[in-house]
Design a protein around this motif. Structure first.
Motif, PDB file in Angstrom:
ATOM      1  N   PRO A   1       7.843  30.268 -84.159  1.00 48.55           N
ATOM      2  CA  PRO A   1       8.578  30.554 -82.924  1.00 48.55           C
ATOM      3  C   PRO A   1       9.649  31.597 -83.162  1.00 48.55           C
ATOM      4  N   ILE A   2       9.923  32.409 -82.131  1.00 41.68           N
ATOM      5  CA  ILE A   2      11.009  33.393 -82.209  1.00 41.68           C
ATOM      6  C   ILE A   2      12.168  32.944 -81.315  1.00 41.68           C
ATOM      7  N   ALA A   3      11.952  32.945 -79.999  1.00 40.22           N
ATOM      8  CA  ALA A   3      13.004  32.536 -79.064  1.00 40.22           C
ATOM      9  C   ALA A   3      12.393  32.408 -77.678  1.00 40.22           C
ATOM     10  N   ALA A   4      13.181  31.887 -76.761  1.00 40.42           N
ATOM     11  CA  ALA A   4      12.771  31.791 -75.356  1.00 40.42           C
ATOM     12  C   ALA A   4      13.888  32.336 -74.492  1.00 40.42           C
ATOM     13  N   TYR A   5      13.504  32.822 -73.291  1.00 42.24           N
ATOM     14  CA  TYR A   5      14.473  33.493 -72.425  1.00 42.24           C
ATOM     15  C   TYR A   5      14.227  33.130 -70.960  1.00 42.24           C
ATOM     16  N   TYR A   6      15.308  33.215 -70.185  1.00 45.44           N
ATOM     17  CA  TYR A   6      15.217  33.094 -68.726  1.00 45.44           C
ATOM     18  C   TYR A   6      15.977  34.269 -68.127  1.00 45.44           C
ATOM     19  N   ARG A   7      15.364  34.898 -67.082  1.00 48.09           N
ATOM     20  CA  ARG A   7      16.068  35.968 -66.383  1.00 48.09           C
ATOM     21  C   ARG A   7      15.499  36.149 -64.989  1.00 48.09           C
ATOM     22  N   GLN A   8      16.366  36.466 -64.046  1.00 51.20           N
ATOM     23  CA  GLN A   8      15.953  36.864 -62.707  1.00 51.20           C
ATOM     24  C   GLN A   8      15.957  38.386 -62.639  1.00 51.20           C
ATOM     25  N   VAL A   9      14.879  38.973 -62.068  1.00 49.38           N
ATOM     26  CA  VAL A   9      14.738  40.428 -62.085  1.00 49.38           C
ATOM     27  C   VAL A   9      14.272  40.947 -60.729  1.00 49.38           C
ATOM     28  N   GLY A  10      14.519  42.238 -60.520  1.00 51.48           N
ATOM     29  CA  GLY A  10      13.971  42.980 -59.392  1.00 51.48           C
ATOM     30  C   GLY A  10      13.333  44.254 -59.918  1.00 51.48           C
ATOM     31  N   VAL A  11      12.085  44.519 -59.505  1.00 53.90           N
ATOM     32  CA  VAL A  11      11.314  45.630 -60.060  1.00 53.90           C
ATOM     33  C   VAL A  11      10.633  46.393 -58.936  1.00 53.90           C
ATOM     34  N   VAL A  12      10.505  47.692 -59.103  1.00 53.91           N
ATOM     35  CA  VAL A  12       9.676  48.522 -58.221  1.00 53.91           C
ATOM     36  C   VAL A  12       8.613  49.195 -59.084  1.00 53.91           C
ATOM     37  N   TRP A  13       7.348  49.073 -58.680  1.00 53.45           N
ATOM     38  CA  TRP A  13       6.242  49.758 -59.366  1.00 53.45           C
ATOM     39  C   TRP A  13       5.683  50.820 -58.427  1.00 53.45           C
ATOM     40  N   ASP A  14       5.527  52.041 -58.946  1.00 56.82           N
ATOM     41  CA  ASP A  14       5.097  53.136 -58.068  1.00 56.82           C
ATOM     42  C   ASP A  14       4.197  54.128 -58.798  1.00 56.82           C
ATOM     43  N   GLY A  15       3.186  53.590 -59.497  1.00 59.77           N
ATOM     44  CA  GLY A  15       2.213  54.449 -60.144  1.00 59.77           C
ATOM     45  C   GLY A  15       2.434  54.581 -61.635  1.00 59.77           C
ATOM     46  N   GLY A  16       1.491  55.244 -62.299  1.00 61.81           N
ATOM     47  CA  GLY A  16       1.536  55.410 -63.738  1.00 61.81           C
ATOM     48  C   GLY A  16       1.174  56.819 -64.140  1.00 61.81           C
ATOM     49  N   ARG A  17       0.808  56.969 -65.436  1.00 60.65           N
ATOM     50  CA  ARG A  17       0.500  58.281 -65.991  1.00 60.65           C
ATOM     51  C   ARG A  17      -0.759  58.175 -66.840  1.00 60.65           C
ATOM     52  N   LEU A  18      -1.686  59.093 -66.652  1.00 56.99           N
ATOM     53  CA  LEU A  18      -2.923  59.105 -67.422  1.00 56.99           C
ATOM     54  C   LEU A  18      -2.636  59.612 -68.836  1.00 56.99           C
ATOM     55  N   LEU A  19      -3.033  58.811 -69.838  1.00 58.80           N
ATOM     56  CA  LEU A  19      -2.900  59.217 -71.236  1.00 58.80           C
ATOM     57  C   LEU A  19      -4.195  59.822 -71.769  1.00 58.80           C
ATOM     58  N   GLU A  20      -5.320  59.167 -71.485  1.00 53.21           N
ATOM     59  CA  GLU A  20      -6.629  59.653 -71.916  1.00 53.21           C
ATOM     60  C   GLU A  20      -7.676  59.230 -70.898  1.00 53.21           C
ATOM     61  N   SER A  21      -8.715  60.060 -70.757  1.00 55.95           N
ATOM     62  CA  SER A  21      -9.866  59.703 -69.956  1.00 55.95           C
ATOM     63  C   SER A  21     -11.123  59.974 -70.763  1.00 55.95           C
ATOM     64  N   ASN A  22     -11.993  58.968 -70.866  1.00 52.72           N
ATOM     65  CA  ASN A  22     -13.210  59.102 -71.644  1.00 52.72           C
ATOM     66  C   ASN A  22     -14.426  58.725 -70.811  1.00 52.72           C
ATOM     67  N   THR A  23     -14.336  58.902 -69.521  1.00 58.47           N
ATOM     68  CA  THR A  23     -15.410  58.463 -68.633  1.00 58.47           C
ATOM     69  C   THR A  23     -16.736  59.134 -68.974  1.00 58.47           C
ATOM     70  N   SER A  24     -16.718  60.422 -69.224  1.00 65.73           N
ATOM     71  CA  SER A  24     -17.967  61.135 -69.447  1.00 65.73           C
ATOM     72  C   SER A  24     -18.648  60.749 -70.730  1.00 65.73           C
ATOM     73  N   GLY A  25     -17.867  60.292 -71.734  1.00 64.85           N
ATOM     74  CA  GLY A  25     -18.471  59.981 -73.011  1.00 64.85           C
ATOM     75  C   GLY A  25     -18.575  58.492 -73.298  1.00 64.85           C
ATOM     76  N   ALA A  26     -18.262  57.643 -72.303  1.00 66.54           N
ATOM     77  CA  ALA A  26     -18.280  56.203 -72.546  1.00 66.54           C
ATOM     78  C   ALA A  26     -19.700  55.693 -72.690  1.00 66.54           C
ATOM     79  N   GLU A  27     -19.850  54.646 -73.522  1.00 65.56           N
ATOM     80  CA  GLU A  27     -21.152  54.021 -73.687  1.00 65.56           C
ATOM     81  C   GLU A  27     -20.994  52.511 -73.545  1.00 65.56           C
TER      82      GLU A  27
END
Length: 268
Positions: free
Chosen positions: A242-268
């Motif tokens: 065990p390391i530790a445990a925590y409690y917190r109240q938070v407010g978050v906004v999510w509004d998209g991300g960023r493409l790091l890599e795309s391998n769609t054409s070569g996926a198997e």
């Protein structure tokens, strides 16, 4: 001809039936976090290329319970609570990509369909589950946010209990832990509709909070148990220390991300 509207299925002429609205998505929540160490090899087996183990403390895991209220930019869902309230439990680890440390969600369960749909868009591996945690309250028998307060948390899926924890708060903390403290590195995967054609979508993406606010974190100790189940593998991230445990109240906004890599054409 009038086009179909809606951010997600089902798309209609008005878009009102869409399972989820377009981002930004706003969240208010109570988080219980339990951090522990497991065998780093068990973390490594969950990291697809090109992700690697974290350089420091590679076996660190955080199992997090969250009681959320969420909404679109308008906030209308908050006045129809069935559309805003949900619970989730998720396991995160740390990894590296091109020398940068990321957090990655390797397992996650939620109790509402709209939360699953958001996860498909964000690269979270969401499944349906039954999630419960003790809620704080300033009156009656519920715990206050103070030293000695005790919170329970449970997770089940497909009629099997997967995890349970009891967290006892000790004192205010400077942090809410370290495992979930980085941008997320997730994959967005979609198999081709044609047999043998691999993946139609294969993206490694980075995402995180567009904005964040949070209350005072509290640190404490946890009694955590994981259980075997026929169709779940959370217990493979066995508790070694065990390391530790925590409690917190938070407010978050999510509004998209960023493409790091795309391998769609070569996926198997």
């Amino acid at each position: 001809m009038t086009g179909l509207r809606g951010f997600f299925h089902p798309k209609t002429a008005s878009g009102a039936s869409s399972l989820i609205p377009s981002p930004p998505w706003r969240y208010s929540g109570d988080l219980l976090t339990v951090e522990y160490r497991t065998d780093p090899a068990r973390v490594r087996e969950l990291l697809p290329e090109p992700l690697e183990l974290a350089d420091e403390d590679p076996g660190a895991v955080a199992l997090i319970w969250a009681d959320w209220q969420s909404c679109s930019a308008s906030g209308d869902e908050l006045l129809d609570p069935v559309l805003s309230q949900y619970k989730e439990a998720f396991a995160v680890v740390r990894c590296t990509y091109k020398g940068q440390t990321y957090t990655r969600c390797v397992y996650i369960w939620v109790d509402k369909d709209f939360a699953i749909a958001r996860g498909l868009h964000q690269g979270y591996p969401k499944k349906l589950g039954s999630i419960h945690q003790t809620r704080p309250h300033p009156y009656g028998p519920a715990p206050r946010i103070e030293a000695g307060a005790r919170f329970g948390a449970t997770l089940a899926a497909a009629d099997r209990r997967l995890a349970q924890a009891v967290v006892t708060l000790r004192e205010p903390s400077e942090t809410n832990g370290f495992v979930n403290g980085h941008p997320m590195a997730h994959h967005r995967w979609l198999p081709s509709i044609e047999k043998g054609k691999g993946l139609a979508l294969d993206e490694l993406i980075e995402s995180g909070a567009a904005s964040f606010e949070g209350g005072q974190p509290w640190v404490g100790d946890a009694e955590l148990e994981l259980f075997e189940a026929p169709t779940e593998e959370l217990a493979r991230l066995e508790i070694r220390e065990p390391i530790a445990a925590y409690y917190r109240q938070v407010g978050v906004v999510w509004d998209g991300g960023r493409l790091l890599e795309s391998n769609t054409s070569g996926a198997e």
